[in-house]
Enzyme design. Sequence first.
Site, PDB file in Angstrom:
ATOM      1  N   SER A 210       0.827  -1.195   0.000  1.00 15.78           N
ATOM      2  CA  SER A 210       0.000   0.000   0.000  1.00 15.78           C
ATOM      3  C   SER A 210       0.875   1.265   0.000  1.00 15.78           C
ATOM      4  O   SER A 210       1.677   1.459  -0.901  1.00 15.78           O
ATOM      5  CB  SER A 210      -0.956  -0.041   1.190  1.00 15.78           C
ATOM      6  OG  SER A 210      -1.964   0.934   1.070  1.00 15.78           O
ATOM      7  N   ASP A 238       0.143  -4.128  -4.032  1.00 14.80           N
ATOM      8  CA  ASP A 238      -1.054  -3.299  -4.194  1.00 14.80           C
ATOM      9  C   ASP A 238      -0.779  -1.861  -3.761  1.00 14.80           C
ATOM     10  O   ASP A 238      -1.348  -1.365  -2.773  1.00 14.80           O
ATOM     11  CB  ASP A 238      -2.242  -3.867  -3.424  1.00 14.80           C
ATOM     12  CG  ASP A 238      -3.572  -3.503  -4.091  1.00 14.80           C
ATOM     13  OD1 ASP A 238      -3.603  -3.398  -5.318  1.00 14.80           O
ATOM     14  OD2 ASP A 238      -4.577  -3.327  -3.368  1.00 14.80           O
ATOM     15  N   HIS A 323      -7.413  -5.787  -0.819  1.00 13.84           N
ATOM     16  CA  HIS A 323      -6.166  -5.029  -0.674  1.00 13.84           C
ATOM     17  C   HIS A 323      -5.082  -5.876  -0.010  1.00 13.84           C
ATOM     18  O   HIS A 323      -3.906  -5.822  -0.411  1.00 13.84           O
ATOM     19  CB  HIS A 323      -6.449  -3.781   0.156  1.00 13.84           C
ATOM     20  CG  HIS A 323      -5.401  -2.720   0.080  1.00 13.84           C
ATOM     21  ND1 HIS A 323      -4.742  -2.377  -1.082  1.00 13.84           N
ATOM     22  CD2 HIS A 323      -4.893  -1.891   1.041  1.00 13.84           C
ATOM     23  CE1 HIS A 323      -3.883  -1.395  -0.845  1.00 13.84           C
ATOM     24  NE2 HIS A 323      -3.952  -1.089   0.431  1.00 13.84           N
TER      25      HIS A 323
END
Length: 532
Positions: A210, A238, A323
């Site tokens: 992230s 991601d 996610h």
Amino acid sequence: MAEIGTAPLVATSNIVNQTGSLMMMYLTTLTLHNVTENTIHPGGGIDEKCYGMFGCFGIDKEWTSARRPIALHPQTVSEIDARFAVFNADNRTYPNFLDNTFLDAEVDEIRGAGVITRWINPNATIYFITHGFLESGKTKWIERMLNLLLNRDQNATVIVIDWGRGSNPPYNQACANIRLVGAITAHIIDKIKKVLGLPNLDRVHLIGHSLGSHLSGYAGHALIEVFQEKLGRITGLDPAELAFTEQDARVRLDPSDAKFVDIVHSDSTPFVPHIGLGLFEPIGHVDFYPNGGSDQPGCRHDFWKHADTRFVTNMFQFFSCSHSRAYEYFIESLEPGRRPTVGVSCSSYDRYLLGHCYDCARLPHRCVRFGLDSEQDYRRMTEQRHGPIQLYFRTAAKAPFLMPNYRLTVVLSNSTDSRKHGPEVGRIVLQLQSTDGVRSDKVFFNDDVIMFEPGHRYTAVVMVMRSGADGRQESYDVARTSTIAVSWEYETSLLNPLSWRLIATPRVYLESLTLQPVTGTGRDTPSAHALP
């Protein structure tokens, strides 16, 4: 499963991956910091703040745009309090820490102490792992990853970047903080290089999830600009979408930040901005899109139906599920004895699902192993192909996720009986059985009903699984198949006259089945009988 070490990394919350609240936190806190003072500091210009040896950070130009309306300066070094915990195969329990003392000391002084060489092996890979928004270095997935990396390479070193105090809301402040943490990381890496006498940074590999993905990019960029050095590899799990999509290369992770950048997209939304937590656009040398890169199988969409005490937890799990699959897939790829999962290049995921891209030996459908081996495969391909590569594969809905993908080809007979009967609407379902009686789970050629016409060929990518002795699903060994049972599932719709069968029995006439790995040749299973 590999045995997990005893490093005392304790989860900071019983809510799984709080990054799931990132989108809501971002939207609700935009108004909290809609004014920021322009400041002038010694050595810095308008809209810049300076942080000693780590440099000055501006908030104008590329840092502010329509998709990034609010730009803040990082908090202070002490407020963020980034920590660098060093683990190796001999010490997984109580890490050593690289801190300001390490950065302030002279290289010869550190070498003379001889401590760093006991912590970090200069002849093996040095991994850095870092987290995202609302997390810390103590999160459980980092513990699992570092132990599997050390299990895989006993000589390696894993350094966890813990910037947990800087990852708190508001989201746009956390976005600003990773710029400074990236610069600090670059200084740490440069100091390690000098102390250990490394010839280059080819064996330094940053792995971020992230916001941690972009943090890794900032570290790579700082190494190039400040020290004229280039990282060997960055893996972005991601990378965060909010405030990073369609941005200048300096704002987000970019292929120029390391010699090799590989990306895993698991929560992207190509057509609806600001819904997925991860980027859809390709930003690496190699971009993997498991299950198309969004809406991962097994992630619940009905949390709102369960109005119980777990509603909030279910909501967070819903928003974070896809996610977090990026690091779940990557961690699973590190497990010993696991067959490599192969990503296949294709113009789109839909074409991949239809079986149009499947043979690695045929250009342009090249393949790259998912996980640590992707760099080796990419390097092998560069002589024949240049530019970024987008790769696809399917996964299971629950762990273990990584299963072999197969191209299933169904050919309907063009016989007189088949043509006379005409097209049918329904599903074709297979079940395989091995020579020793082991049966696979049902394999659905098509999840939704479609029309099958005589004389036509149909292809799809499927997974073949079975229930293991412990009840967990596992891959079925297709090579040992002796028989395949095929059934036809038929649905009648009053609104679709083609599905009406008032006289004839619903059936299709099957000529052949071909089941082959998406990475190679297949096996034919002939059939020429009517399937009721």
